[in-house]
Design a protein around this motif. Structure first.
Motif, PDB file in Angstrom:
ATOM      1  N   SER A  17     -10.875  76.406 -27.393  1.00  0.00           N
ATOM      2  CA  SER A  17      -9.681  75.846 -26.750  1.00  0.00           C
ATOM      3  C   SER A  17      -8.677  75.380 -27.790  1.00  0.00           C
ATOM      4  O   SER A  17      -8.967  75.351 -28.987  1.00  0.00           O
ATOM      5  CB  SER A  17     -10.057  74.669 -25.834  1.00  0.00           C
ATOM      6  N   ILE A  19      -6.135  74.143 -30.495  1.00  0.00           N
ATOM      7  CA  ILE A  19      -5.740  74.592 -31.823  1.00  0.00           C
ATOM      8  C   ILE A  19      -6.707  75.652 -32.349  1.00  0.00           C
ATOM      9  O   ILE A  19      -6.286  76.659 -32.931  1.00  0.00           O
ATOM     10  CB  ILE A  19      -5.680  73.377 -32.789  1.00  0.00           C
ATOM     11  N   ASP A  65     -23.375  73.274 -32.159  1.00  0.00           N
ATOM     12  CA  ASP A  65     -22.821  71.921 -32.257  1.00  0.00           C
ATOM     13  C   ASP A  65     -22.677  71.623 -33.745  1.00  0.00           C
ATOM     14  O   ASP A  65     -23.670  71.589 -34.478  1.00  0.00           O
ATOM     15  CB  ASP A  65     -23.810  70.957 -31.579  1.00  0.00           C
ATOM     16  N   VAL A  66     -21.441  71.413 -34.206  1.00  0.00           N
ATOM     17  CA  VAL A  66     -21.222  71.280 -35.653  1.00  0.00           C
ATOM     18  C   VAL A  66     -21.864  70.016 -36.242  1.00  0.00           C
ATOM     19  O   VAL A  66     -22.000  69.913 -37.459  1.00  0.00           O
ATOM     20  CB  VAL A  66     -19.726  71.320 -36.041  1.00  0.00           C
ATOM     21  N   ASN A  92     -12.447  73.025 -37.651  1.00  0.00           N
ATOM     22  CA  ASN A  92     -11.494  72.536 -36.648  1.00  0.00           C
ATOM     23  C   ASN A  92     -12.096  71.625 -35.576  1.00  0.00           C
ATOM     24  O   ASN A  92     -11.409  70.761 -35.049  1.00  0.00           O
ATOM     25  CB  ASN A  92     -10.839  73.758 -35.977  1.00  0.00           C
ATOM     26  N   TYR A 165     -11.585  57.590 -34.748  1.00  0.00           N
ATOM     27  CA  TYR A 165     -10.889  58.861 -35.005  1.00  0.00           C
ATOM     28  C   TYR A 165     -10.116  58.799 -36.324  1.00  0.00           C
ATOM     29  O   TYR A 165     -10.217  59.699 -37.173  1.00  0.00           O
ATOM     30  CB  TYR A 165      -9.946  59.165 -33.835  1.00  0.00           C
ATOM     31  N   LYS A 169     -10.651  61.001 -39.840  1.00  0.00           N
ATOM     32  CA  LYS A 169      -9.650  61.864 -40.481  1.00  0.00           C
ATOM     33  C   LYS A 169      -9.328  61.378 -41.898  1.00  0.00           C
ATOM     34  O   LYS A 169      -9.075  62.194 -42.795  1.00  0.00           O
ATOM     35  CB  LYS A 169      -8.379  61.935 -39.618  1.00  0.00           C
ATOM     36  N   GLY A 196       0.594  67.032 -36.127  1.00  0.00           N
ATOM     37  CA  GLY A 196       1.133  65.867 -35.426  1.00  0.00           C
ATOM     38  C   GLY A 196       0.644  65.937 -33.990  1.00  0.00           C
ATOM     39  O   GLY A 196      -0.559  66.006 -33.747  1.00  0.00           O
ATOM     40  N   ILE A 198       0.163  68.128 -30.898  1.00  0.00           N
ATOM     41  CA  ILE A 198       0.110  69.536 -30.492  1.00  0.00           C
ATOM     42  C   ILE A 198      -0.373  69.577 -29.043  1.00  0.00           C
ATOM     43  O   ILE A 198      -1.302  68.839 -28.676  1.00  0.00           O
ATOM     44  CB  ILE A 198      -0.869  70.319 -31.403  1.00  0.00           C
ATOM     45  N   THR A 200      -2.511  70.297 -26.451  1.00  0.00           N
ATOM     46  CA  THR A 200      -3.873  70.791 -26.209  1.00  0.00           C
ATOM     47  C   THR A 200      -4.568  69.824 -25.246  1.00  0.00           C
ATOM     48  O   THR A 200      -4.051  68.732 -24.981  1.00  0.00           O
ATOM     49  CB  THR A 200      -4.706  70.860 -27.513  1.00  0.00           C
ATOM     50  N   ASN A 203      -5.049  65.758 -25.942  1.00  0.00           N
ATOM     51  CA  ASN A 203      -4.025  64.709 -25.776  1.00  0.00           C
ATOM     52  C   ASN A 203      -3.169  64.957 -24.533  1.00  0.00           C
ATOM     53  O   ASN A 203      -1.987  64.618 -24.523  1.00  0.00           O
ATOM     54  CB  ASN A 203      -3.145  64.649 -27.038  1.00  0.00           C
TER      55      ASN A 203
HETATM   56  P1  NAD Z   1      -9.386  70.511 -28.076  1.00  0.00           P
HETATM   57  O1  NAD Z   1     -10.135  69.471 -27.342  1.00  0.00           O
HETATM   58  O2  NAD Z   1      -8.660  71.543 -27.307  1.00  0.00           O
HETATM   59  O3  NAD Z   1     -10.325  71.271 -29.114  1.00  0.00           O
HETATM   60  C1  NAD Z   1     -11.413  70.685 -29.749  1.00  0.00           C
HETATM   61  C2  NAD Z   1     -12.490  71.727 -29.818  1.00  0.00           C
HETATM   62  O4  NAD Z   1     -13.620  71.205 -30.533  1.00  0.00           O
HETATM   63  C3  NAD Z   1     -12.981  72.115 -28.416  1.00  0.00           C
HETATM   64  O5  NAD Z   1     -13.062  73.517 -28.335  1.00  0.00           O
HETATM   65  C4  NAD Z   1     -14.357  71.480 -28.348  1.00  0.00           C
HETATM   66  O6  NAD Z   1     -15.249  72.187 -27.511  1.00  0.00           O
HETATM   67  C5  NAD Z   1     -14.774  71.571 -29.805  1.00  0.00           C
HETATM   68  N1  NAD Z   1     -15.887  70.672 -30.119  1.00  0.00           N
HETATM   69  C6  NAD Z   1     -16.029  69.376 -29.777  1.00  0.00           C
HETATM   70  N2  NAD Z   1     -17.218  68.928 -30.206  1.00  0.00           N
HETATM   71  C7  NAD Z   1     -17.827  69.968 -30.834  1.00  0.00           C
HETATM   72  C8  NAD Z   1     -19.065  70.125 -31.501  1.00  0.00           C
HETATM   73  N3  NAD Z   1     -19.939  69.112 -31.575  1.00  0.00           N
HETATM   74  N4  NAD Z   1     -19.356  71.328 -32.043  1.00  0.00           N
HETATM   75  C9  NAD Z   1     -18.485  72.368 -31.960  1.00  0.00           C
HETATM   76  N5  NAD Z   1     -17.302  72.275 -31.328  1.00  0.00           N
HETATM   77  C10 NAD Z   1     -16.987  71.086 -30.780  1.00  0.00           C
HETATM   78  O7  NAD Z   1      -8.386  69.723 -29.038  1.00  0.00           O
HETATM   79  P2  NAD Z   1      -7.473  70.249 -30.233  1.00  0.00           P
HETATM   80  O8  NAD Z   1      -6.241  69.450 -30.156  1.00  0.00           O
HETATM   81  O9  NAD Z   1      -7.372  71.718 -30.229  1.00  0.00           O
HETATM   82  O10 NAD Z   1      -8.286  69.726 -31.499  1.00  0.00           O
HETATM   83  C11 NAD Z   1      -8.672  70.567 -32.573  1.00  0.00           C
HETATM   84  C12 NAD Z   1      -8.636  69.777 -33.868  1.00  0.00           C
HETATM   85  O11 NAD Z   1      -7.293  69.402 -34.156  1.00  0.00           O
HETATM   86  C13 NAD Z   1      -9.447  68.482 -33.844  1.00  0.00           C
HETATM   87  O12 NAD Z   1     -10.110  68.303 -35.076  1.00  0.00           O
HETATM   88  C14 NAD Z   1      -8.387  67.411 -33.662  1.00  0.00           C
HETATM   89  O13 NAD Z   1      -8.778  66.168 -34.192  1.00  0.00           O
HETATM   90  C15 NAD Z   1      -7.251  68.040 -34.453  1.00  0.00           C
HETATM   91  N6  NAD Z   1      -5.930  67.491 -34.131  1.00  0.00           N
HETATM   92  C16 NAD Z   1      -5.339  67.724 -32.913  1.00  0.00           C
HETATM   93  C17 NAD Z   1      -4.088  67.195 -32.666  1.00  0.00           C
HETATM   94  C18 NAD Z   1      -3.342  67.429 -31.382  1.00  0.00           C
HETATM   95  O14 NAD Z   1      -2.271  66.844 -31.188  1.00  0.00           O
HETATM   96  N7  NAD Z   1      -3.824  68.259 -30.467  1.00  0.00           N
HETATM   97  C19 NAD Z   1      -3.443  66.419 -33.636  1.00  0.00           C
HETATM   98  C20 NAD Z   1      -4.083  66.191 -34.846  1.00  0.00           C
HETATM   99  C21 NAD Z   1      -5.327  66.739 -35.084  1.00  0.00           C
END
Ligand code: NAD
Length: 267
Positions: A17, A19, A65-66, A92, A165, A169, A196, A198, A200, A203
């Motif tokens: 999903s 990013i 699971d990472v 990611n 969180y 980071k 910043g 994004i 998804t 959020n």
């Molecule tokens: P998202 O919830 O769509 O994606 C997160 C993904 O991580 C999901 O596919 C989820 O299934 C997976 N995940 C969660 N736990 C897991 C695990 N234990 N093992 C494997 N996969 C796992 O959210 P996103 O916004 O796409 O987030 C992706 C990354 O970007 C994250 O690290 C998040 O912190 C970072 N990020 C997002 C934003 C934003 O605004 N969306 C901003 C800054 C950083």
């Protein structure tokens, strides 16, 4: 014209999903074979896989699971069995478990640190092992391997109500820099992307209503929310030889969120 990542293999964690899905599709479009990692949504991972294949790319889905060492080892073993090696790791996967600090449970703390930070450690360690084993393959890339950690503007901006969180980071930033320093002489490049806001699922509360979206825009000088494609483009650049002299940095992709908005009309 040769595509930027032709013949290379990329693991993208949390690629079912948001990013991760956007980055997986962007890397595949530049010729990388992609391991679409997921932890709990096989149907969503399958959709990403089918989109990559429909566009002419190569991909597999791998459940892991990472935060689990055996599952990360199994994911790398499956990647090597299918594609022979790995050239690019996109660290990611991540999540939020928000709470007021004084009410935060140890479970909420451990879960976020376990996935966002320890998960990046486990995957990076396995990637580095493979990069060291294989070394540089000049017809593929100038580097022996590339790691891109998904960090956040919250590696530098404190975030009340999200201490777990933000701490994860901040930890990712020093993990990334320390590995970059350790392995730069061996032609391994390690960098981060600091998104910043994004659009998804992580959020959705921040953009799903006009009121919340307008509130969010106060933090973004560029006056739009970011899309997964904005991060995909940055990931392709950091994974490609176009950025061969870039090592140990966080590339913020944030519409100017780190420009301290609010100060522009303050005297
Ligand atoms: P998202 O919830 O769509 O994606 C997160 C993904 O991580 C999901 O596919 C989820 O299934 C997976 N995940 C969660 N736990 C897991 C695990 N234990 N093992 C494997 N996969 C796992 O959210 P996103 O916004 O796409 O987030 C992706 C990354 O970007 C994250 O690290 C998040 O912190 C970072 N990020 C997002 C934003 C934003 O605004 N969306 C901003 C800054 C950083």
């Amino acid at each position: 014209m040769k595509r930027k990542l032709e013949g290379q293999v990329a693991i993208v964690t949390g690629a079912s999903s948001g990013i991760g899905a956007g980055v997986a599709k962007a890397l595949a479009a530049e010729g990388a074979a992609v391991v679409v990692n997921y932890s709990s949504s096989p149907d969503k991972a399958e959709k990403v896989l089918q989109e990559i294949k429909a566009a002419g790319g190569s991909a597999i889905t791998v459940k892991a699971d990472v935060s689990s060492e055996p599952e990360v080892l199994a994911m790398f073993a499956e990647t090597l069995k299918t594609y022979g090696t790995v050239d690019i790791l996109i660290n990611n996967a991540g999540l939020q478990k928000d709470n007021k600090f004084h009410e935060m449970s140890l479970d909420e703390w451990n879960r976020v640190i376990g996935i966002n930070l320890t998960g990046q450690f486990l995957c990076a360690r396995e990637a580095i092992k493979e990069f060291l084993r294989r070394g540089v393959v000049p017809e593929k890339s100038k580097a022996a391997g590339k790691i891109i950690c998904m960090s956040s503007v919250h590696e530098v901006i404190p975030w009340a109500g999200h201490a777990n969180y933000a701490a994860s980071k901040g930890g990712v930033m020093m993990l990334m820099k320390s590995i970059a320093q350790e392995y730069a002489p061996l032609k391994i490049r390690v960098n981060s992307i600091g998104p910043g806001a994004i659009r998804t699922p992580i959020n959705h509360a921040a953009w799903q209503t006009p009121e919340s979206y307008n509130q969010l825009l106060k933090l973004i000088p560029s006056k739009r929310i970011g899309e997964a494609e904005d991060i995909g483009g940055a990931a392709v650049w950091l994974a490609s030889d176009d950025s061969d002299y870039v090592n140990g940095i966080t590339l913020f992709v944030d519409g100017g969120m780190l420009l301290y908005p609010g100060f522009e009309d303050n005297g």
